[in-house]
Design a protein around this motif. Structure first.
Motif, mmCIF file in Angstrom:
data_model
loop_
_atom_site.group_PDB
_atom_site.id
_atom_site.type_symbol
_atom_site.label_atom_id
_atom_site.label_comp_id
_atom_site.label_asym_id
_atom_site.label_seq_id
_atom_site.Cartn_x
_atom_site.Cartn_y
_atom_site.Cartn_z
ATOM 1 N N ARG A 46 0.840 -1.211 0.000
ATOM 2 C CA ARG A 46 0.000 0.000 0.000
ATOM 3 C C ARG A 46 0.873 1.258 0.000
ATOM 4 O O ARG A 46 0.555 2.233 -0.682
ATOM 5 C CB ARG A 46 -0.946 0.002 1.202
ATOM 6 N N ILE A 47 1.952 1.241 0.767
ATOM 7 C CA ILE A 47 2.845 2.395 0.807
ATOM 8 C C ILE A 47 3.511 2.588 -0.553
ATOM 9 O O ILE A 47 3.608 3.709 -1.056
ATOM 10 C CB ILE A 47 3.896 2.225 1.923
ATOM 11 N N GLU A 48 3.957 1.484 -1.155
ATOM 12 C CA GLU A 48 4.634 1.564 -2.447
ATOM 13 C C GLU A 48 3.727 2.121 -3.534
ATOM 14 O O GLU A 48 4.179 2.869 -4.405
ATOM 15 C CB GLU A 48 5.117 0.164 -2.833
ATOM 16 N N LYS A 49 2.450 1.803 -3.484
ATOM 17 C CA LYS A 49 1.488 2.272 -4.481
ATOM 18 C C LYS A 49 0.857 3.612 -4.109
ATOM 19 O O LYS A 49 -0.093 4.050 -4.750
ATOM 20 C CB LYS A 49 0.391 1.228 -4.675
ATOM 21 N N ASN A 50 1.365 4.258 -3.050
ATOM 22 C CA ASN A 50 0.861 5.545 -2.571
ATOM 23 C C ASN A 50 -0.615 5.502 -2.215
ATOM 24 O O ASN A 50 -1.355 6.468 -2.431
ATOM 25 C CB ASN A 50 1.118 6.655 -3.595
ATOM 26 N N GLN A 51 -1.063 4.371 -1.673
ATOM 27 C CA GLN A 51 -2.433 4.261 -1.200
ATOM 28 C C GLN A 51 -2.485 4.673 0.266
ATOM 29 O O GLN A 51 -1.484 4.634 0.975
ATOM 30 C CB GLN A 51 -2.942 2.834 -1.380
ATOM 31 N N THR A 52 -3.665 5.046 0.711
ATOM 32 C CA THR A 52 -3.804 5.497 2.089
ATOM 33 C C THR A 52 -3.725 4.321 3.062
ATOM 34 O O THR A 52 -3.903 3.168 2.682
ATOM 35 C CB THR A 52 -5.150 6.215 2.299
ATOM 36 N N MET A 53 -3.472 4.645 4.301
ATOM 37 C CA MET A 53 -3.482 3.719 5.438
ATOM 38 C C MET A 53 -2.316 2.723 5.459
ATOM 39 O O MET A 53 -2.289 1.833 6.302
ATOM 40 C CB MET A 53 -4.799 2.934 5.506
ATOM 41 N N GLY A 54 -1.338 2.843 4.583
ATOM 42 C CA GLY A 54 -0.224 1.906 4.578
ATOM 43 C C GLY A 54 0.581 1.957 5.867
ATOM 44 O O GLY A 54 0.881 0.923 6.467
ATOM 45 N N SER A 91 10.372 -0.192 14.728
ATOM 46 C CA SER A 91 9.364 -0.105 13.672
ATOM 47 C C SER A 91 8.143 0.674 14.145
ATOM 48 O O SER A 91 7.561 1.451 13.376
ATOM 49 C CB SER A 91 8.959 -1.510 13.226
ATOM 50 N N THR A 92 7.755 0.476 15.394
ATOM 51 C CA THR A 92 6.614 1.220 15.931
ATOM 52 C C THR A 92 6.896 2.715 15.918
ATOM 53 O O THR A 92 6.043 3.517 15.505
ATOM 54 C CB THR A 92 6.285 0.750 17.366
ATOM 55 N N ALA A 93 8.091 3.100 16.349
ATOM 56 C CA ALA A 93 8.446 4.523 16.364
ATOM 57 C C ALA A 93 8.456 5.092 14.942
ATOM 58 O O ALA A 93 7.917 6.181 14.690
ATOM 59 C CB ALA A 93 9.798 4.715 17.027
ATOM 60 N N TYR A 94 9.061 4.367 14.007
ATOM 61 C CA TYR A 94 9.147 4.843 12.625
ATOM 62 C C TYR A 94 7.763 4.954 11.987
ATOM 63 O O TYR A 94 7.432 5.974 11.370
ATOM 64 C CB TYR A 94 10.036 3.904 11.804
ATOM 65 N N GLU A 95 6.966 3.909 12.122
ATOM 66 C CA GLU A 95 5.656 3.916 11.481
ATOM 67 C C GLU A 95 4.720 4.938 12.123
ATOM 68 O O GLU A 95 3.883 5.533 11.440
ATOM 69 C CB GLU A 95 5.029 2.523 11.500
ATOM 70 N N ALA A 96 4.851 5.171 13.423
ATOM 71 C CA ALA A 96 4.043 6.207 14.080
ATOM 72 C C ALA A 96 4.409 7.579 13.526
ATOM 73 O O ALA A 96 3.527 8.407 13.254
ATOM 74 C CB ALA A 96 4.235 6.155 15.591
ATOM 75 N N LYS A 97 5.694 7.824 13.345
ATOM 76 C CA LYS A 97 6.148 9.095 12.790
ATOM 77 C C LYS A 97 5.628 9.275 11.361
ATOM 78 O O LYS A 97 5.102 10.336 11.018
ATOM 79 C CB LYS A 97 7.673 9.153 12.806
ATOM 80 N N LYS A 98 5.758 8.237 10.538
ATOM 81 C CA LYS A 98 5.310 8.337 9.154
ATOM 82 C C LYS A 98 3.786 8.464 9.058
ATOM 83 O O LYS A 98 3.270 9.190 8.210
ATOM 84 C CB LYS A 98 5.779 7.127 8.342
ATOM 85 N N SER A 99 3.078 7.792 9.936
ATOM 86 C CA SER A 99 1.619 7.899 9.947
ATOM 87 C C SER A 99 1.191 9.309 10.324
ATOM 88 O O SER A 99 0.278 9.877 9.718
ATOM 89 C CB SER A 99 1.035 6.884 10.925
ATOM 90 N N GLU A 101 2.983 12.028 9.875
ATOM 91 C CA GLU A 101 3.308 12.886 8.749
ATOM 92 C C GLU A 101 2.279 12.751 7.618
ATOM 93 O O GLU A 101 1.956 13.721 6.955
ATOM 94 C CB GLU A 101 4.698 12.553 8.214
ATOM 95 N N GLU A 102 1.797 11.523 7.416
ATOM 96 C CA GLU A 102 0.813 11.288 6.352
ATOM 97 C C GLU A 102 -0.505 12.001 6.656
ATOM 98 O O GLU A 102 -1.132 12.574 5.776
ATOM 99 C CB GLU A 102 0.581 9.788 6.206
ATOM 100 N N VAL A 103 -0.908 11.983 7.921
ATOM 101 C CA VAL A 103 -2.195 12.580 8.298
ATOM 102 C C VAL A 103 -2.106 14.100 8.340
ATOM 103 O O VAL A 103 -2.972 14.800 7.811
ATOM 104 C CB VAL A 103 -2.666 12.029 9.657
ATOM 105 N N TYR A 104 -1.043 14.631 8.966
ATOM 106 C CA TYR A 104 -0.951 16.070 9.190
ATOM 107 C C TYR A 104 -0.061 16.785 8.201
ATOM 108 O O TYR A 104 0.090 18.006 8.284
ATOM 109 C CB TYR A 104 -0.493 16.336 10.622
ATOM 110 N N GLY A 105 0.550 16.069 7.263
ATOM 111 C CA GLY A 105 1.341 16.700 6.226
ATOM 112 C C GLY A 105 2.572 17.405 6.721
ATOM 113 O O GLY A 105 3.022 18.389 6.126
#
Length: 106
Positions: A46-54, A91-99, A101-105
């Motif tokens: 999902r992340i690779e295809k730029n889909q939401t919620m990855g 991984s939890t720290a990284y994915e939380a940060k990326k999530s 960033e995805e939500v709040y830009g």
């Protein structure tokens, strides 16, 4: 490029499950490793295809990994659960940060 950590965790979870089966004859480890690994793989796609919620899906997989592996790492002090717990924490720290960033830009 942010899909690479999800794919790496998918592979590491699968390897961890296989090692649990080989070393401890634990079929549950194999099923859990493959299950969580497949969630990471799905999130990576999902992340690779730029889909939401990855990143949210990968964060859920990281949380599951910590939920199951941290107690086992504390109880047994075995190397595989300790390594998987450490990787799950990172991984939890990284994915939380990326999530975030995805939500709040940010």
């Amino acid at each position: 490029m942010s899909h690479h950590p999800s794919y790496a965790m998918a592979g590491l979870c699968a390897i961890g499950g296989i090692m649990g089966l080989i070393k401890g004859r634990s079929f549950v480890s194999l099923v859990a490793g493959m299950g969580i690994g497949s969630i990471y793989w799905f999130a990576g796609r999902r992340i690779e295809k730029n889909q939401t919620m990855g990143h949210d899906i990968a964060l859920s997989a990281s949380t599951l990994l910590l939920f199951f592996m941290a107690p086992k790492a504390l109880r047994t002090r075995a190397p595989v659960p300790i390594i998987m717990t450490t990787l799950g924490t990172a991984s939890t720290a990284y994915e939380a940060k990326k999530s975030y960033e995805e939500v709040y830009g940010v």
